[in-house]
Design a protein around this motif. Structure first.
Motif, mmCIF file in Angstrom:
data_model
loop_
_atom_site.group_PDB
_atom_site.id
_atom_site.type_symbol
_atom_site.label_atom_id
_atom_site.label_comp_id
_atom_site.label_asym_id
_atom_site.label_seq_id
_atom_site.Cartn_x
_atom_site.Cartn_y
_atom_site.Cartn_z
ATOM 1 N N GLY A 255 0.913 -1.298 -0.038
ATOM 2 C CA GLY A 255 0.199 -0.156 -0.063
ATOM 3 C C GLY A 255 0.804 1.283 0.001
ATOM 4 O O GLY A 255 2.117 1.202 0.031
ATOM 5 N N SER A 746 -13.307 -5.912 -4.361
ATOM 6 C CA SER A 746 -12.604 -7.361 -4.288
ATOM 7 C C SER A 746 -13.175 -8.332 -5.466
ATOM 8 O O SER A 746 -14.406 -8.052 -5.865
ATOM 9 C CB SER A 746 -13.019 -7.915 -2.734
ATOM 10 N N THR A 757 -7.981 -7.540 -2.899
ATOM 11 C CA THR A 757 -9.135 -6.580 -2.449
ATOM 12 C C THR A 757 -8.186 -5.142 -2.381
ATOM 13 O O THR A 757 -7.001 -5.263 -2.304
ATOM 14 C CB THR A 757 -9.400 -6.901 -0.955
ATOM 15 N N LEU A 758 -8.865 -4.173 -3.060
ATOM 16 C CA LEU A 758 -8.378 -2.831 -3.469
ATOM 17 C C LEU A 758 -9.119 -1.946 -2.459
ATOM 18 O O LEU A 758 -10.365 -1.997 -2.510
ATOM 19 C CB LEU A 758 -8.437 -2.438 -4.487
ATOM 20 N N ASN A 759 -8.542 -1.371 -1.482
ATOM 21 C CA ASN A 759 -9.254 -0.364 -0.550
ATOM 22 C C ASN A 759 -8.583 1.158 -0.538
ATOM 23 O O ASN A 759 -7.225 1.064 -0.753
ATOM 24 C CB ASN A 759 -9.828 -0.894 0.758
ATOM 25 N N ILE A 791 -3.990 3.742 0.454
ATOM 26 C CA ILE A 791 -4.553 3.011 -0.452
ATOM 27 C C ILE A 791 -3.671 1.314 -0.234
ATOM 28 O O ILE A 791 -2.462 1.513 -0.165
ATOM 29 C CB ILE A 791 -4.134 3.504 -1.938
ATOM 30 N N ASN A 792 -4.504 0.273 -0.170
ATOM 31 C CA ASN A 792 -4.069 -0.863 0.099
ATOM 32 C C ASN A 792 -4.488 -1.745 -1.061
ATOM 33 O O ASN A 792 -5.564 -1.873 -1.520
ATOM 34 C CB ASN A 792 -4.376 -1.572 1.355
ATOM 35 N N LEU A 793 -3.549 -2.703 -1.229
ATOM 36 C CA LEU A 793 -3.997 -3.950 -2.260
ATOM 37 C C LEU A 793 -3.624 -5.169 -1.423
ATOM 38 O O LEU A 793 -2.486 -5.314 -1.081
ATOM 39 C CB LEU A 793 -3.120 -4.059 -3.734
#
Length: 816
Positions: A255, A746, A757-759, A791-793
């Motif tokens: 992220g 996701s 999952t991308l958030n 931002i996280n993947l």
């Protein structure tokens, strides 16, 4: 020779052992029958390992007990004498019901023989039968938030999980609030933990969110729970499975700002032994900013400070939790576990102080100062747990006993360099500073707890238990400053050792029953508190001893058409803890100091709540009206001297009256759309006239949170969440409105075994704390953001576990 404390510990262990032996002997004397059998395929005759067997009352179809067959299809279970029927089922096979099972003195054992299940030809296609638990489960006395179903939590920490939960607000500084109150008790698996001991809720930033199974919100706890926590309890349940065989999940995270990590949750069960382990590792860089504008009025002169704060914290954190369950039987389980958490941090903070006369105008700049904090911090924490659970024959009859030991430590070494400049940029040599702050903290705690539940009559229940807690904390603190000869000399008043000793003992009893649609529960908890703080160098002691009774009452009435109403009352306490009492000040910002208050007293609260829950075909709604009256309200008060230096420390204000309305619900308008809404409207009236007539406030405020989740074709999910926190008045000023939004999506991959999952947390980078504070001689305005947009993947892979839920063709719910 044994010390008195060691003798006390041994005595407690003997008492716990005696209770376990007594209750096992008592259970052995109950009239108990036995049901045995074997489960096989009807066609091939092969054993169906781990098939389900459930036993129901013949009279009213109440589920009494159940078990699973072993790897040879065999099963045996114990149950009180009576008339029953059994349901035997297995994935992909038609269930079988076996009636007229009678156990008595004349027939203490019933042998089902070989139960042969026929394949269900309509369900032979590959299916997943794990029914999806709702993200939010509502009940009258608590809310349960199932973490894994919320996409926004992927790749985050435990503190970010809390920020997504209804009723809970986490401010930009990491402080946790429940229904607007910051005095909330945070537990791990129902007990105090080293994960939150040193730093309160902010310590949860170091706990990987993937280790969390669910979070329970208990707003008006019964006497079963410790009385600490004015606004209620947040109970974080960590993951642990007891499925037979080997299974687990694995996670990789990346992220920006820098967030790299991984996690594994694994368990293996074979016969009587179950091994489990959770491991998480993260490396993060967290930037933060803060700006403060302040006016100080001295005679006819106004001194203006314009302060900029720019921070950057690097953290390398590891968590490992492992343990073993030993099954004497399926109803008698001994568990041993160990948790080790280590964090290694590096913090660089640059502060710029611009000093003006009369107004913020470059022409009025009198000087500016640059200060840098360079901190290295190490924090290793350990937790040892030994617990025993005994489930007796009758449903709801159980014993739980536990011994827990916390061994935590933290070391912080800080170097400060500071230089002051004239308006034209020239260095003022005489005002240069070099300082060193050494701060070592340690904590050791022993916790002993036993809880016993005994059902009576048809639906009555008696509960009792005791809890002993012994805690010792030590803070070795020294700040030194370089003199003109280059030698570091301790600063007066900043060289001491602060010792905190706390012993809290408690017993409780609860009795409850149900008559028709009306049920009641009365509880009483007694707690004895012995706290003493000592400043070793100056031999200043401050003892606190008090005993209290904490009653709780819960009444519930079930209306027709899935309605229920509950009225509850409890008395709560907030004890000043270590950070509240320590006289040492934070030293990173030498214009704004924060410290504890050794003379602080506990605050007490009476909490009343009227709750209602209603279930609809596609929705559920819970509403609560609540009122709290607090005496000795603890609140941090800011004061500023004539030089513009502020000090903030906790004080006891006279009273607080707070009341409000909370609404929480979820709704599935169509199969692919689920939405959740939480709103809290409250009013707080604070009276601080015991300190100063100006320390009073009356505020109306509210916050609302909405979440929508969309299930799209090709195993894609999308989720939006928006939050708004309205302005509110404080005894010294105002807190301005706060708005932010999160987004996540996701997709299942690898035939449902993996999820990507991308958030995006705080999409518009708007989550900033804006405050205004005013006093007799000052006005200040702050704007801070301790956590920037993230931002996280995340990639999650499951081994022998289900992914997203699909419909069970048998029409029943299963579980992992």
């Amino acid at each position: 020779m044994l010390t008195n404390q060691e003798k006390y510990f041994i005595g407690i262990l003997l008492q716990i052992s005696s209770v376990i032996i007594f209750l096992n002997l008592a259970q052995a004397q109950e009239p108990v029958g036995r049901i045995i059998g074997k489960i096989t395929e009807a066609q091939a005759g092969e054993a169906l390992s781990y098939a389900n067997i459930r036993i129901f009352s013949q009279a009213d179809s109440t589920l009494f007990t159940g078990t699973v067959a072993d790897d040879k299809g065999l099963f045996a279970l114990e149950i009180a004498y009576g008339r029953y029927y059994a349901v035997v089922d297995f994935l992909g096979f038609l269930p079988i019901q076996i009636s007229d099972i009678i156990l008595s003195h004349n027939q203490p054992q019933y042998d089902m023989g070989t139960v042969r299940l026929m394949p269900n030809t309509k369900s032979l296609d590959e299916v997943v039968v794990q029914a999806e638990k709702s993200t939010l489960e509502l009940s009258l006395d608590k809310k349960i938030f199932n973490v894994g179903k919320d996409l926004s939590n992927a790749g985050g920490s435990a503190i970010e999980i809390l920020s997504n939960i209804p009723s809970v607000v986490v401010d930009v500084e990491g402080n946790v609030k429940l229904r607007g109150s910051d005095n909330v008790r945070i537990l791990i698996d129902g007990k105090p933990s080293g994960l939150v001991s040193f730093k309160g809720g902010s310590g949860l930033q170091q706990l990987q969110g993937s280790m969390v199974e669910r979070v329970e919100i208990i707003t008006n706890p019964s006497a079963r729970y410790e009385a600490e926590g004015m606004s209620g309890i947040i109970n974080i349940i960590l993951k642990k499975d007891r499925q037979k065989g080997f299974n687990g999940s694995f996670e990789i995270i990346t992220g920006t700002p820098t967030n790299f990590g991984g996690a594994a949750n694994v368990n293996y069960r074979h016969k009587k032994i179950n091994f489990f382990i959770n491991y998480g590792i993260t490396y993060r860089i967290q930037p933060s900013i803060n700006r403060l504008y302040q006016e100080v009025y001295v005679n006819d002169t106004t001194f203006v400070l314009d302060q900029d704060f720019d921070g950057r914290q690097k953290g390398f954190n590891t968590n490992i939790r492992g343990g073993m369950d030993f099954f004497f039987t399926e109803k008698s389980i001994l568990t041993a576990s160990y948790l080790y958490r280590r964090s290694k941090g590096k913090r660089i903070t640059d502060i710029l102080y611009n000093d003006y006369l009369f107004e913020l105008d470059p022409q009025n700049l009198s000087s500016f100062t640059k200060r840098r904090q360079d901190e290295d911090e190490t924090e290793p924490n350990s937790e040892y747990v030994l617990s025993y659970k005994k489930t007796f024959v009758r449903k709801g009859h159980e014993l739980n006993a536990e011994i827990r030991h916390l061994d935590n430590w933290e070391s912080s070494n800080q170097l400060y360099t500071q230089n002051t400049f004239s308006p034209d940029g020239g260095l003022v040599d005489s005002l240069g500073l070099v300082q060193i702050s050494l701060n070592d903290e340690s904590e050791k705690q022993w916790l002993f707890q036993t809880d016993y539940v005994h059902p009576f009559a048809k639906e009555g229940k008696f509960e009792a238990g005791f809890r002993f807690s012994f805690r010792n904390m030590l803070n070795e603190f020294i700040v030194s400053e370089e003199d003109e000869f280059g030698v570091f000399q301790p600063l007066p008043g900043l060289d001491n050792d602060f010792e905190y000793n706390e012993n809290i003992n408690a017993i409780y009893g609860i009795i409850g029953n149900k008559s028709g649609k009306f049920s009641y529960q009365f509880g009483l908890r007694a707690e004895w508190t012995d706290i003493k703080t000592v400043l070793r160098q100056t031999q200043e002691e401050n003892p606190r001893n008090y005993a209290n009774l904490f009653p709780s009452v819960h009444f519930t009435y079930d209306f027709p058409q899935e309605n229920a109403l509950q009225l509850s009352y409890s008395r709560r306490i907030r004890r000043p803890f270590y950070n509240d009492l320590t006289p040492f000040v934070t030293f990173s910002d030498n214009r704004n100091y924060f410290s504890g208050n050794p003379d602080l007293n506990p605050e007490y609260s009476h909490a009343f709540e009227l709750g209602h829950i209603k279930y609809f075909e596609k929705a559920s709604v819970t509403s609560s009206v609540y009122y709290r009256y607090t005496e000795g309200k603890i609140l941090r008060i800011r004061s500023v001297n004539d030089e513009g230096f502020s000090t903030t420390l906790p004080e006891n204000l006279a009273t607080e009256n707070s009341y409000g309305l909370e609404l929480t619900g979820d709704y599935n308008p169509i199969t692919w759309w689920k939405l959740t809404m939480n709103a809290n409207f409250f009013r707080a009236v604070i009276d601080g006239s015991n300190l100063d007539a100006s320390l009073a406030s009356k505020t109306y405020s509210w916050f609302v949170r909405h979440s929508s989740r969309f299930t799209l074709p090709k195993n894609i999910d999308i989720q939006f969440r928006a939050s708004y926190e309205a302005p509110q008045t404080t005894p010294q000023g105002r807190q301005l409105a706060l708005t932010y939004m999160d987004f996540a999506m996701s997709k299942d991959i690898f035939k449902g075994k993996g999820t990507l999952t991308l958030n995006v947390i705080d999409v518009f980078n708007s989550r900033k704390l804006r405050t205004i504070n005013e006093g007799d001689n000052f006005y200040s305005r702050g704007n801070s953001q301790w956590r920037r947009r993230q931002i996280n993947l995340t990639f999650n892979y499951r081994l022998n576990q289900s992914g997203k839920a699909k419909k069970n063709p048998l029409g029943e719910e299963g579980g992992s």
